[in-house]
Design an enzyme around this catalytic site. Structure first.
Site, PDB file in Angstrom:
ATOM      1  N   LYS A 186       2.308  17.144   8.186  1.00  0.00           N
ATOM      2  CA  LYS A 186       1.425  18.294   8.412  1.00  0.00           C
ATOM      3  C   LYS A 186       1.692  19.415   7.404  1.00  0.00           C
ATOM      4  O   LYS A 186       0.785  20.149   7.047  1.00  0.00           O
ATOM      5  CB  LYS A 186       1.501  18.806   9.854  1.00  0.00           C
ATOM      6  CG  LYS A 186       2.796  19.470  10.223  1.00  0.00           C
ATOM      7  CD  LYS A 186       2.744  19.968  11.654  1.00  0.00           C
ATOM      8  CE  LYS A 186       4.141  20.109  12.225  1.00  0.00           C
ATOM      9  NZ  LYS A 186       5.184  20.601  11.344  1.00  0.00           N
TER      10      LYS A 186
ATOM     11  N   ARG B 128       4.064  26.102  19.086  1.00  0.00           N
ATOM     12  CA  ARG B 128       4.752  24.915  19.617  1.00  0.00           C
ATOM     13  C   ARG B 128       5.153  25.104  21.075  1.00  0.00           C
ATOM     14  O   ARG B 128       5.821  24.240  21.645  1.00  0.00           O
ATOM     15  CB  ARG B 128       5.999  24.624  18.792  1.00  0.00           C
ATOM     16  CG  ARG B 128       5.674  24.117  17.426  1.00  0.00           C
ATOM     17  CD  ARG B 128       6.895  23.483  16.814  1.00  0.00           C
ATOM     18  NE  ARG B 128       6.608  23.143  15.438  1.00  0.00           N
ATOM     19  CZ  ARG B 128       7.425  22.456  14.671  1.00  0.00           C
ATOM     20  NH1 ARG B 128       8.570  22.042  15.136  1.00  0.00           N
ATOM     21  NH2 ARG B 128       7.093  22.193  13.433  1.00  0.00           N
TER      22      ARG B 128
ATOM     23  N   ARG C  85      12.564  12.143   2.717  1.00  0.00           N
ATOM     24  CA  ARG C  85      11.985  13.468   2.428  1.00  0.00           C
ATOM     25  C   ARG C  85      13.009  14.376   1.734  1.00  0.00           C
ATOM     26  O   ARG C  85      14.172  14.424   2.103  1.00  0.00           O
ATOM     27  CB  ARG C  85      11.529  14.102   3.739  1.00  0.00           C
ATOM     28  CG  ARG C  85      11.074  15.535   3.599  1.00  0.00           C
ATOM     29  CD  ARG C  85      10.168  15.944   4.708  1.00  0.00           C
ATOM     30  NE  ARG C  85      10.867  16.333   5.916  1.00  0.00           N
ATOM     31  CZ  ARG C  85      10.255  16.883   6.970  1.00  0.00           C
ATOM     32  NH1 ARG C  85       8.946  17.064   6.951  1.00  0.00           N
ATOM     33  NH2 ARG C  85      10.939  17.215   8.037  1.00  0.00           N
TER      34      ARG C  85
ATOM     35  N   ARG D 231      16.870  17.763   4.424  1.00  0.00           N
ATOM     36  CA  ARG D 231      17.053  18.649   5.577  1.00  0.00           C
ATOM     37  C   ARG D 231      18.077  18.075   6.544  1.00  0.00           C
ATOM     38  O   ARG D 231      18.008  16.889   6.864  1.00  0.00           O
ATOM     39  CB  ARG D 231      15.710  18.860   6.289  1.00  0.00           C
ATOM     40  CG  ARG D 231      14.829  19.837   5.543  1.00  0.00           C
ATOM     41  CD  ARG D 231      13.460  19.959   6.127  1.00  0.00           C
ATOM     42  NE  ARG D 231      13.406  19.906   7.580  1.00  0.00           N
ATOM     43  CZ  ARG D 231      12.286  20.053   8.277  1.00  0.00           C
ATOM     44  NH1 ARG D 231      11.150  20.254   7.651  1.00  0.00           N
ATOM     45  NH2 ARG D 231      12.293  19.991   9.595  1.00  0.00           N
TER      46      ARG D 231
ATOM     47  N   ARG E  78      14.039  15.265  17.919  1.00  0.00           N
ATOM     48  CA  ARG E  78      12.876  16.104  17.601  1.00  0.00           C
ATOM     49  C   ARG E  78      11.581  15.446  18.052  1.00  0.00           C
ATOM     50  O   ARG E  78      10.674  16.112  18.543  1.00  0.00           O
ATOM     51  CB  ARG E  78      12.819  16.391  16.093  1.00  0.00           C
ATOM     52  CG  ARG E  78      13.784  17.503  15.693  1.00  0.00           C
ATOM     53  CD  ARG E  78      14.088  17.461  14.216  1.00  0.00           C
ATOM     54  NE  ARG E  78      12.958  17.735  13.369  1.00  0.00           N
ATOM     55  CZ  ARG E  78      12.831  17.248  12.129  1.00  0.00           C
ATOM     56  NH1 ARG E  78      13.733  16.456  11.620  1.00  0.00           N
ATOM     57  NH2 ARG E  78      11.785  17.566  11.411  1.00  0.00           N
TER      58      ARG E  78
END
Ligand code: ADP
Length: 219
Positions: A8, A82, A116, A149, A160
């Site tokens: 996203k 959220r 990532r 990360r 998560r």
């Protein structure tokens, strides 16, 4: 909206760039605070590395300021709201045009997060498989170090994802009741992005309120 690792961030940044909107991403803002060692950053760091949401009191002011700063420009919110409290607060500030919900299988998400890399100061995101930096481990524009990360490790990712599905459905419901939600399904951004563009273009050219703010249409 989309699960952690759904892409996203990547998609919403492309939307902002292509359609002339301001991109507001609490995750990017928080990571910048952590890197600068601010008070907010120090308080947020533990929540983020544990894969938990940062408390509303810590985040709300930051987001309100960004929305005010955008003034009359269109905004794209990436990763906000959220919680239902955030959604209700947002409702009191702006009338959202629409909510794009990215629907991606978990297996694709886990695969994507393994590779990532991020450039924290700009929020630019790379992927060692699908979107490699020109030199390994370095940001294309600044040459600065990219980082993995800490919350992208598999244990935190599982947490998560679990948190996301639990926390997200009331928010989706909140917007579905207001007929704001458009679902976009696919495994990768190569599939998702053309669908997002098609939807955006359809909305813009239907003459929605977004039209006059679309940089693309004025070229
Ligand atoms: P992801 O979508 O992969 O979780 P983000 O960069 O959007 O990545 O968010 C990273 C972390 O920042 C989240 O796990 C959470 O700790 C915090 N965060 C981001 N957005 C919010 C939000 N709206 N409310 C509370 N915490 C948030």
């Amino acid at each position: 909206m989309g699960a952690p690792g759904s892409g996203k961030g990547h998609i919403s940044k492309k939307m902002a760039a292509d359609y002339g909107a301001v991109h507001i991403a609490p995750g990017d803002i928080l990571r910048q605070h952590i890197q600068k060692g601010t008070k907010v950053g120090k308080e947020a760091a533990q929540f983020i590395s544990d894969g938990r949401l940062v408390p509303d009191e810590l985040l709300q002011g930051l987001i309100d300021r960004e929305i005010q700063r955008a003034d009359k420009k269109s905004i794209i919110l990436d990763g906000f709201p959220r919680t239902l409290a955030q959604a209700r607060h947002l409702d009191s500030l702006v009338d959202l045009d629409f909510v794009l919900n990215l629907d991606i299988p978990d297996s694709a998400i886990v695969n994507m997060l393994k590779s990532r890399l991020v450039h924290v100061p700009s929020g630019r995101v790379y992927n060692e498989q699908t979107n490699k930096p020109k030199s390994p481990g370095k940001d294309d524009e600044t040459g600065e170090e990219l980082m993995r990360r800490p919350d992208d490790n598999p244990v935190v990712v599982a947490k998560r994802l679990g948190n996301y599905y639990n926390q997200n459905w009331p928010i989706l419901r909140f917007y579905q009741k207001r007929f704001k939600v458009h679902n976009v399904a696919g495994r990768t951004h190569f599939i998702l992005w053309p669908k997002v563009r098609r939807y955006m273009n359809k909305r813009l050219h239907k003459g929605s309120g977004l039209m006059h703010r679309c940089a693309r249409c004025h070229r």
